[in-house]
Design an enzyme around this catalytic site. Structure first.
Site, mmCIF file in Angstrom:
data_model
loop_
_atom_site.group_PDB
_atom_site.id
_atom_site.type_symbol
_atom_site.label_atom_id
_atom_site.label_comp_id
_atom_site.label_asym_id
_atom_site.label_seq_id
_atom_site.Cartn_x
_atom_site.Cartn_y
_atom_site.Cartn_z
ATOM 1 N N ASN A 170 0.745 -1.278 -0.038
ATOM 2 C CA ASN A 170 0.046 0.053 0.061
ATOM 3 C C ASN A 170 1.137 1.089 -0.041
ATOM 4 O O ASN A 170 1.521 1.545 1.139
ATOM 5 C CB ASN A 170 -0.960 0.049 1.119
ATOM 6 C CG ASN A 170 -1.892 1.185 1.299
ATOM 7 O OD1 ASN A 170 -1.728 2.089 0.578
ATOM 8 N ND2 ASN A 170 -2.291 1.458 2.524
ATOM 9 N N TRP A 171 1.097 1.754 -0.978
ATOM 10 C CA TRP A 171 1.960 2.887 -1.273
ATOM 11 C C TRP A 171 1.469 4.186 -0.567
ATOM 12 O O TRP A 171 1.974 5.499 -0.572
ATOM 13 C CB TRP A 171 2.286 3.202 -2.844
ATOM 14 C CG TRP A 171 3.111 2.044 -3.404
ATOM 15 C CD1 TRP A 171 3.517 0.820 -2.731
ATOM 16 C CD2 TRP A 171 3.410 1.952 -4.834
ATOM 17 N NE1 TRP A 171 4.057 -0.191 -3.752
ATOM 18 C CE2 TRP A 171 4.126 0.560 -5.005
ATOM 19 C CE3 TRP A 171 3.162 3.022 -6.001
ATOM 20 C CZ2 TRP A 171 4.765 0.264 -6.137
ATOM 21 C CZ3 TRP A 171 3.754 2.435 -7.231
ATOM 22 C CH2 TRP A 171 4.490 1.142 -7.257
ATOM 23 N N LYS A 172 0.281 4.308 -0.149
ATOM 24 C CA LYS A 172 -0.382 5.436 0.105
ATOM 25 C C LYS A 172 -0.418 6.608 -0.669
ATOM 26 O O LYS A 172 -0.213 6.495 -1.621
ATOM 27 C CB LYS A 172 -0.274 5.535 1.718
ATOM 28 C CG LYS A 172 -0.164 4.487 2.526
ATOM 29 C CD LYS A 172 0.177 4.440 3.985
ATOM 30 C CE LYS A 172 -0.094 3.087 4.606
ATOM 31 N NZ LYS A 172 0.083 3.284 6.200
ATOM 32 N N HIS B 180 -9.375 1.244 4.929
ATOM 33 C CA HIS B 180 -8.223 1.348 5.673
ATOM 34 C C HIS B 180 -8.468 2.230 7.011
ATOM 35 O O HIS B 180 -9.285 3.250 6.715
ATOM 36 C CB HIS B 180 -7.060 1.794 4.739
ATOM 37 C CG HIS B 180 -5.838 2.048 5.320
ATOM 38 N ND1 HIS B 180 -5.227 2.611 6.317
ATOM 39 C CD2 HIS B 180 -4.784 0.849 5.214
ATOM 40 C CE1 HIS B 180 -4.068 2.593 6.717
ATOM 41 N NE2 HIS B 180 -3.715 1.260 6.019
ATOM 42 N N GLU C 197 -6.797 4.763 8.021
ATOM 43 C CA GLU C 197 -6.462 6.087 7.614
ATOM 44 C C GLU C 197 -7.822 6.551 6.762
ATOM 45 O O GLU C 197 -7.917 7.753 7.272
ATOM 46 C CB GLU C 197 -5.315 6.249 6.788
ATOM 47 C CG GLU C 197 -3.999 6.077 7.502
ATOM 48 C CD GLU C 197 -2.841 5.442 6.853
ATOM 49 O OE1 GLU C 197 -2.896 5.453 5.629
ATOM 50 O OE2 GLU C 197 -1.894 4.761 7.511
ATOM 51 N N GLU D 225 -4.932 -4.973 10.688
ATOM 52 C CA GLU D 225 -3.796 -3.924 10.953
ATOM 53 C C GLU D 225 -4.144 -3.007 12.018
ATOM 54 O O GLU D 225 -5.020 -2.263 12.202
ATOM 55 C CB GLU D 225 -3.868 -2.902 9.740
ATOM 56 C CG GLU D 225 -3.873 -3.425 8.429
ATOM 57 C CD GLU D 225 -3.297 -2.434 7.266
ATOM 58 O OE1 GLU D 225 -2.101 -2.696 6.853
ATOM 59 O OE2 GLU D 225 -3.750 -1.482 7.046
ATOM 60 N N GLY E 146 3.144 2.254 10.935
ATOM 61 C CA GLY E 146 4.120 3.279 10.733
ATOM 62 C C GLY E 146 4.967 3.672 12.125
ATOM 63 O O GLY E 146 5.496 4.555 12.110
ATOM 64 N N SER F 260 3.668 -2.180 10.247
ATOM 65 C CA SER F 260 5.310 -2.184 10.353
ATOM 66 C C SER F 260 5.820 -3.594 10.343
ATOM 67 O O SER F 260 6.801 -4.242 10.753
ATOM 68 C CB SER F 260 5.615 -1.965 12.190
ATOM 69 O OG SER F 260 5.254 -0.473 12.221
ATOM 70 N N GLY G 158 2.835 -1.201 4.281
ATOM 71 C CA GLY G 158 3.007 0.476 3.990
ATOM 72 C C GLY G 158 4.535 0.774 3.742
ATOM 73 O O GLY G 158 5.058 0.599 2.628
ATOM 74 N N GLY G 159 5.045 1.457 4.688
ATOM 75 C CA GLY G 159 6.278 2.152 4.626
ATOM 76 C C GLY G 159 7.580 1.084 3.767
ATOM 77 O O GLY G 159 8.248 1.638 2.768
HETATM 78 P P1 13P Z 1 3.330 0.406 7.513
HETATM 79 O O1 13P Z 1 3.954 -0.728 7.059
HETATM 80 O O2 13P Z 1 4.155 1.599 7.319
HETATM 81 O O3 13P Z 1 3.286 0.209 9.021
HETATM 82 O O4 13P Z 1 1.849 0.473 7.151
HETATM 83 C C1 13P Z 1 0.898 -0.392 7.170
HETATM 84 C C2 13P Z 1 -0.373 0.033 6.493
HETATM 85 O O5 13P Z 1 -1.056 0.753 6.834
HETATM 86 C C3 13P Z 1 -0.620 -0.867 5.284
HETATM 87 O O6 13P Z 1 -1.758 -0.663 4.685
#
Ligand code: 13P
Length: 251
Positions: free
Chosen positions: A12-14, A97, A99, A167, A173, A213, A234-235
């Site tokens: 997920n590149w956000k 998600h 977010e 999640e 993050g 993470s 994510g990251g």
């Molecule tokens: P991180 O891997 O950066 O913690 O993000 C997880 C995430 O929200 C994937 O959708």
């Protein structure tokens, strides 16, 4: 227990990266895709979907959106529909998600409507759930995620067109993760919950991803858990080598 579930590692590149960076990242993932045995999915920002679609075409790397509107079309400024995502080459879309639940006030009912739209359009919906730190501290994590999954997964969903991503909000993050025992326990609880809601076949076939993470350094431990069928990253998905290292740990 032998299961038909194949591991899925999803990035997920956000809201990260410009066009040239998205293209380079997609090419980097494609370059290593043949060396991993699990399925790979990348979910770039919507404005970069066509560029990334061309880059991953024919590689076996799947493409997904990060959100969709419940409607197929209409007066919804700024939104994209599941049909548009499918048309551009997506096979998946992330819905619900944390977010989006937090930033845009998305309820379980709205997430379910988005998942229904995705499945109607022929996409696999990656439906996200997860508790906040306060909810976990209050001993409510199991109840919260069971409520979210019951409210967010469409009644007529199938194991083939549904992925559920657990999640925990406090792990996204932050570099923090639940213990492997905690991850396994809550995934087992999620599988039991969907078994009660949708039946044993659905529960046995649906893929449950862990997100929060996930890094190359913890992927072996987390991806080896019995009820973990992959990761939503994510990251670490923004660096092709790290994303591929997670995938290599997960077969
Ligand atoms: P991180 O891997 O950066 O913690 O993000 C997880 C995430 O929200 C994937 O959708």
């Amino acid at each position: 227990m032998a299961t038909p579930r194949t591991m899925l590692i999803a990035g997920n590149w956000k809201m990260n990266g410009l066009e040239n960076e998205a293209l380079a990242l997609a090419k980097g993932v494609v370059a290593g895709a043949a060396d991993v045995r699990c399925a790979l999915l990348v979910c770039p920002p919507s404005v970069q979907l066509s560029t990334v679609a061309a880059a991953v075409s024919g590689s076996g790397v799947a493409l997904g959106g990060q959100d969709c509107h419940p409607s197929a079309n209409g007066a919804h400024t700024g939104d994209v529909s599941a049909e548009m995502l499918s048309d551009i080459g997506c096979g998946y879309v992330i819905v619900g998600h944390s977010e989006r639940r937090a930033d845009h006030g998305e309820s379980d009912a709205l997430v379910r409507a988005k998942a229904e739209a995705a499945q109607r359009a022929g996409l696999t919906a990656v439906i996200c759930v997860g508790e906040t730190e306060a909810e976990r501290d209050a001993g409510r994590a199991d109840a919260v995620v069971a409520g979210q999954v019951t409210g967010s997964v469409p009644k007529d969903a199938t194991a083939a067109n549904t992925v559920i991503a657990y999640e925990p909000v406090w792990a996204i993050g932050t570099g923090r993760t639940p213990t492997p025992d905690d991850v396994q326990a809550i995934h087992r609880h999620l599988r039991d919950t969907v078994s009660a809601n949708h039946g044993a076949d659905f529960a046995a076939g649906v893929r449950l991803l862990y997100g929060g993470s996930v890094k190359p350094g913890n992927a072996v431990e987390l991806m080896g858990l019995a009820d973990v069928d992959g990761a939503l990253v994510g990251g670490a998905s923004l660096v092709a080598e790290d994303f591929l290292a997670i995938a290599a740990s997960s077969a």
